[in-house]
Motif scaffolding. Sequence first.
Motif, PDB file in Angstrom:
ATOM      1  N   VAL A  66      53.493 -75.578 -86.195  1.00  0.00           N
ATOM      2  CA  VAL A  66      54.665 -76.110 -85.948  1.00  0.00           C
ATOM      3  C   VAL A  66      55.079 -76.973 -87.098  1.00  0.00           C
ATOM      4  O   VAL A  66      54.280 -77.897 -87.491  1.00  0.00           O
ATOM      5  CB  VAL A  66      54.678 -76.956 -84.412  1.00  0.00           C
ATOM      6  CG1 VAL A  66      56.004 -77.730 -84.406  1.00  0.00           C
ATOM      7  CG2 VAL A  66      54.418 -76.026 -83.347  1.00  0.00           C
ATOM      8  N   SER A 114      61.532 -79.255 -77.449  1.00  0.00           N
ATOM      9  CA  SER A 114      60.127 -79.135 -77.296  1.00  0.00           C
ATOM     10  C   SER A 114      59.869 -77.407 -77.467  1.00  0.00           C
ATOM     11  O   SER A 114      60.538 -76.714 -77.096  1.00  0.00           O
ATOM     12  CB  SER A 114      59.785 -79.333 -75.723  1.00  0.00           C
ATOM     13  OG  SER A 114      59.725 -80.658 -75.448  1.00  0.00           O
ATOM     14  N   ALA A 115      58.807 -77.278 -77.802  1.00  0.00           N
ATOM     15  CA  ALA A 115      58.239 -75.732 -78.259  1.00  0.00           C
ATOM     16  C   ALA A 115      57.081 -75.525 -77.300  1.00  0.00           C
ATOM     17  O   ALA A 115      56.281 -76.452 -77.260  1.00  0.00           O
ATOM     18  CB  ALA A 115      58.098 -75.614 -79.722  1.00  0.00           C
ATOM     19  N   GLY A 116      57.070 -74.185 -76.993  1.00  0.00           N
ATOM     20  CA  GLY A 116      55.815 -73.696 -76.373  1.00  0.00           C
ATOM     21  C   GLY A 116      55.623 -72.357 -76.411  1.00  0.00           C
ATOM     22  O   GLY A 116      56.617 -71.606 -77.085  1.00  0.00           O
ATOM     23  N   LEU A 117      54.617 -71.854 -76.103  1.00  0.00           N
ATOM     24  CA  LEU A 117      54.067 -70.200 -76.064  1.00  0.00           C
ATOM     25  C   LEU A 117      54.045 -69.854 -74.575  1.00  0.00           C
ATOM     26  O   LEU A 117      53.432 -70.635 -73.783  1.00  0.00           O
ATOM     27  CB  LEU A 117      53.025 -69.947 -76.788  1.00  0.00           C
ATOM     28  CG  LEU A 117      52.935 -70.666 -78.435  1.00  0.00           C
ATOM     29  CD1 LEU A 117      51.673 -70.350 -79.021  1.00  0.00           C
ATOM     30  CD2 LEU A 117      54.024 -69.637 -79.093  1.00  0.00           C
ATOM     31  N   ALA A 118      54.509 -68.765 -74.151  1.00  0.00           N
ATOM     32  CA  ALA A 118      54.386 -68.278 -72.976  1.00  0.00           C
ATOM     33  C   ALA A 118      53.929 -66.764 -73.060  1.00  0.00           C
ATOM     34  O   ALA A 118      53.713 -66.018 -74.004  1.00  0.00           O
ATOM     35  CB  ALA A 118      55.793 -68.179 -72.344  1.00  0.00           C
ATOM     36  N   VAL A 170      49.034 -70.358 -85.170  1.00  0.00           N
ATOM     37  CA  VAL A 170      50.077 -71.103 -84.615  1.00  0.00           C
ATOM     38  C   VAL A 170      50.348 -72.525 -85.503  1.00  0.00           C
ATOM     39  O   VAL A 170      49.415 -73.280 -85.683  1.00  0.00           O
ATOM     40  CB  VAL A 170      49.928 -71.339 -83.283  1.00  0.00           C
ATOM     41  CG1 VAL A 170      51.089 -72.170 -82.662  1.00  0.00           C
ATOM     42  CG2 VAL A 170      49.884 -69.869 -82.490  1.00  0.00           C
TER      43      VAL A 170
END
Length: 65
Positions: free
Chosen positions: A59, A36-40, A57
């Motif tokens: 993916v 899983s990929a995410g931005l923080a 952004v």
Amino acid sequence: LKLVRAGDVFTGYVSADGTNWISAGSVTNVLNKNLSAGLALTAHNNSALNSTLFDHVTVSTKTEK
């Protein structure tokens, strides 16, 4: 910033213009095939709120060889 996975090797890249990418380093890490990929984001201050806009952004799930 760009992160590319080739098998168990993860390579980070940086670019000032989104076209010309420079390697920032690589690390080998054995992980599951699916991730899983995410931005923080953070304000680095518990009494302050942070509002950030992420743009451009993408993916990609293409396989690197």
